[in-house]
Scaffold this motif. Structure first.
Motif, PDB file in Angstrom:
ATOM      1  N   ASN A 103       0.634  -1.574  -0.183  1.00 23.76           N
ATOM      2  CA  ASN A 103       0.247   0.239  -0.020  1.00 23.76           C
ATOM      3  C   ASN A 103       0.831   1.497  -0.358  1.00 23.76           C
ATOM      4  O   ASN A 103       0.477   1.803  -0.265  1.00 23.76           O
ATOM      5  CB  ASN A 103      -0.767  -0.451   1.256  1.00 23.76           C
ATOM      6  N   THR A 137       2.233   2.026  -3.351  1.00 22.86           N
ATOM      7  CA  THR A 137       1.039   2.913  -4.319  1.00 22.86           C
ATOM      8  C   THR A 137       1.435   3.946  -4.000  1.00 22.86           C
ATOM      9  O   THR A 137       0.756   4.777  -5.351  1.00 22.86           O
ATOM     10  CB  THR A 137       0.116   1.526  -4.429  1.00 22.86           C
ATOM     11  N   GLN A 153      -5.778  -1.879  -6.566  1.00 26.80           N
ATOM     12  CA  GLN A 153      -4.674  -0.430  -6.215  1.00 26.80           C
ATOM     13  C   GLN A 153      -4.473  -0.146  -7.956  1.00 26.80           C
ATOM     14  O   GLN A 153      -4.336   0.999  -8.349  1.00 26.80           O
ATOM     15  CB  GLN A 153      -3.463  -0.375  -6.114  1.00 26.80           C
TER      16      GLN A 153
END
Length: 548
Positions: A247, A250, A268
């Protein structure tokens, strides 16, 4: 090189492989500019990501992707592989093979130097293989070199390898697995190779990039080797940032703080694709992901227990819900796009009742608390995964939910990468979630499945961390490496595929179909089935951009 991957991450495979009198001409003398080189593309840096730090930057002292990816930027082997996994000249500009004596003669490139300016010679090649093959070596890929009987230095740039048996994979494994080390950096030989952390953190190779900096748990930096024999890489610098999870990777990509995320989490992808400054790239990765067991653990030594857990794990949901369809559901260890795959073997269906029946037959009965037990021992296990890997965390949670219905109590637990690997190698995990990636149509699974490659309780040995010990598997693996007929070789692995699917020594979950996120202006990124960074030296920033 096959590797354990930290990531939850067109195979045009030639039908024949190499055992006849294969000979290749080199790409030219050291220091030349490679074909198609465009000086206007030179400049800038690229920032990559990893959510695990490297363990060591000395080749074959590790088997994890975080280490191996950096090693691949710095070191080179005698042979290289083209995008389809076929052997091409590397540090050897050509070679010959004498089938009568099982001898390869390699003619090394002249004028090549290590990154510290010292000349590269056949003495370095001989030393390197002495380290890799040493009886006390920490190298966990020794099976790649077991066909070598002797190595003879002919002169400063010619070296002979005599084999003790036919080896259909020598040019893509024995001559390709592991970079050539500078003999002068290892004055104490195997002691330095195994244990010298200073050397492991300051590598010297001959490759397109030179080591610059390693700041633990923060970044590793390499810079262009401007004296590279094939012509300098376009990029001036490559930085690998260590970030806590996918996470955060990204988020940094969207902010412009990194340029490439090798494998986006499926949820994502749409967000990255909508960003006008970014682009996505879908690619297949040669490998398989799995839930592993220590087959020496009495619980998992029973095939019915392993089969029950396989039937009791909803692997279709892993592909459809966790990975959002960005994978192939696996039935075994062979990627669906290579000829060794057996298409008649289907993944175990999700069948809770069948799973319960198998556990009953194995003597595991449901107790008053709903947890199965046998001989006074409850069926309670830990499922381990590496910190930062959101996909594996979700798989561990799914296993916990699914196996609870069977009467199996599961505790998911995350570990920092180096601790995770240490416990894995020593057989201390009950069950664990991992991936084995980095292969193409030259796949050869001796290191992962052969009994001789099993780790001992101290963690020494090969990459058979699940401790598979099956004479039938050993026999197929041994026959495969010496079989020179491609179709017969494919058939051997198709039989292996079926056998391993029946035994479920590990639960095969999926083959990756990954999506990378990249800066829109980064050009010429061409992953191979076995290596995302296959042509890193040819990556460049579009004109007028120039990187950071």
């Amino acid at each position: 090189m096959k590797k354990l991957t930290t990531k939850a991450i067109p195979a045009a495979i030639a039908a024949t492989l190499l055992m006849s009198a294969f000979s290749a001409a080199g790409a030219g003398a050291a220091g030349q500019v490679r074909k198609g080189f465009d000086p206007s593309r030179v400049g800038g840096k690229v920032i990559l990501t990893s959510f695990a730090d490297a363990v060591s930057l000395t080749p074959l002292t590790t088997s994890d992707s975080a280490s191996n990816d950096i090693q691949g930027m710095i070191f080179e082997s005698l042979t290289d592989l083209d995008i389809n996994g076929q052997p091409i000249p590397g540090l050897a500009e050509k070679w010959t093979y004498d089938a009568a004596t099982l001898t390869y003669t390699f003619f090394l490139r002249k004028g090549v130097t290590f990154h510290d300016g010292k000349p590269f010679t056949s003495a370095d090649v001989k030393f390197t293989y002495d380290m890799y093959m040493h009886k006390d070596s920490v190298n966990s890929y020794k099976s790649s070199f077991e066909s070598i009987s002797s190595i003879t230095v002919v002169n400063s740039h010619t070296i002979k390898f005599k084999l003790n048996k036919k080896d259909a994979f020598f040019l893509v494994q024995g001559a390709n697995d592991g970079g050539i080390l500078p003999k002068h950096q290892f004055p104490k030989g195997i002691e330095d190779y195994n244990n010298n952390n200073k050397i492991h953190r300051s590598p010297i190779g001959t490759g397109p990039f030179k080591f610059k900096q390693w700041k633990a748990d923060e970044r590793i930096v390499v810079v262009a080797n401007k004296s590279y024999w094939a012509g300098r890489p376009y990029l001036d610098e490559v930085i690998t940032r260590i970030l806590p999870d996918s996470n955060v990777e990204t988020i940094n990509l969207l902010k412009g703080s990194v340029d490439v995320v090798e494998a986006l989490n499926p949820n994502q992808v749409s967000q990255v694709a909508k960003d006008g400054d970014l682009k996505t790239m879908v690619y297949d990765q040669g490998g398989f992901h799995y839930v592993g067991f220590n087959n020496l653990n009495p619980i998992f030594a029973d095939a019915k227990v392993r089969q029950a857990l396989a039937y009791g794990l909803d692997r279709q949901s892993i592909v459809s819900k966790i990975l959002l369809g960005k994978a192939y559901q696996a039935s075994g260890p062979l990627h669906p796009k290579i000829p060794q795959n057996n298409p008649s073997v289907k993944p175990y269906e999700f069948d809770v009742e069948r799973a319960k029946k198998l556990l009953d037959e194995a003597g595991w009965k449901v107790g008053s608390d709903g947890i199965r037990e046998k001989n006074g021992k409850k069926f309670e296990i830990e499922v381990a995964y590496n910190a930062g890997n959101v996909i594996r965390e979700k798989v561990s949670q799914l296993a916990q939910q699914n196996w609870k219905k069977l009467g199996v109590k599961v505790t998911p637990r995350k570990y920092e990468w180096s601790i995770y690997l240490d416990r894995l190698y020593k057989g201390q995990h009950d069950a664990y979630i991992l991936g084995w990636v980095g292969y193409d149509g030259n796949v050869e699974h001796t290191g992962f499945f052969h009994s001789k490659e099993a780790r001992d309780s101290e963690g020494k040995g090969g990459n058979n961390t699940s401790r598979v010990n099956d004479p039938y598997v050993d026999k197929i693996l041994e026959s495969y490496t010496v079989e020179t007929n491609a179709q017969k070789r494919f058939k051997l692995y198709q039989d292996l595929h079926k056998h391993l699917a029946d035994k479920q020594n590990v639960i095969y979950t999926y083959h990756p179909k990954l999506t990378a996120g990249l800066d829109e202006n980064l050009a010429n990124v061409k992953p191979s089935l076995s290596d995302f960074f296959w042509n890193l030296e040819d990556w460049y920033w579009k004109k007028g951009v120039g990187g950071r």
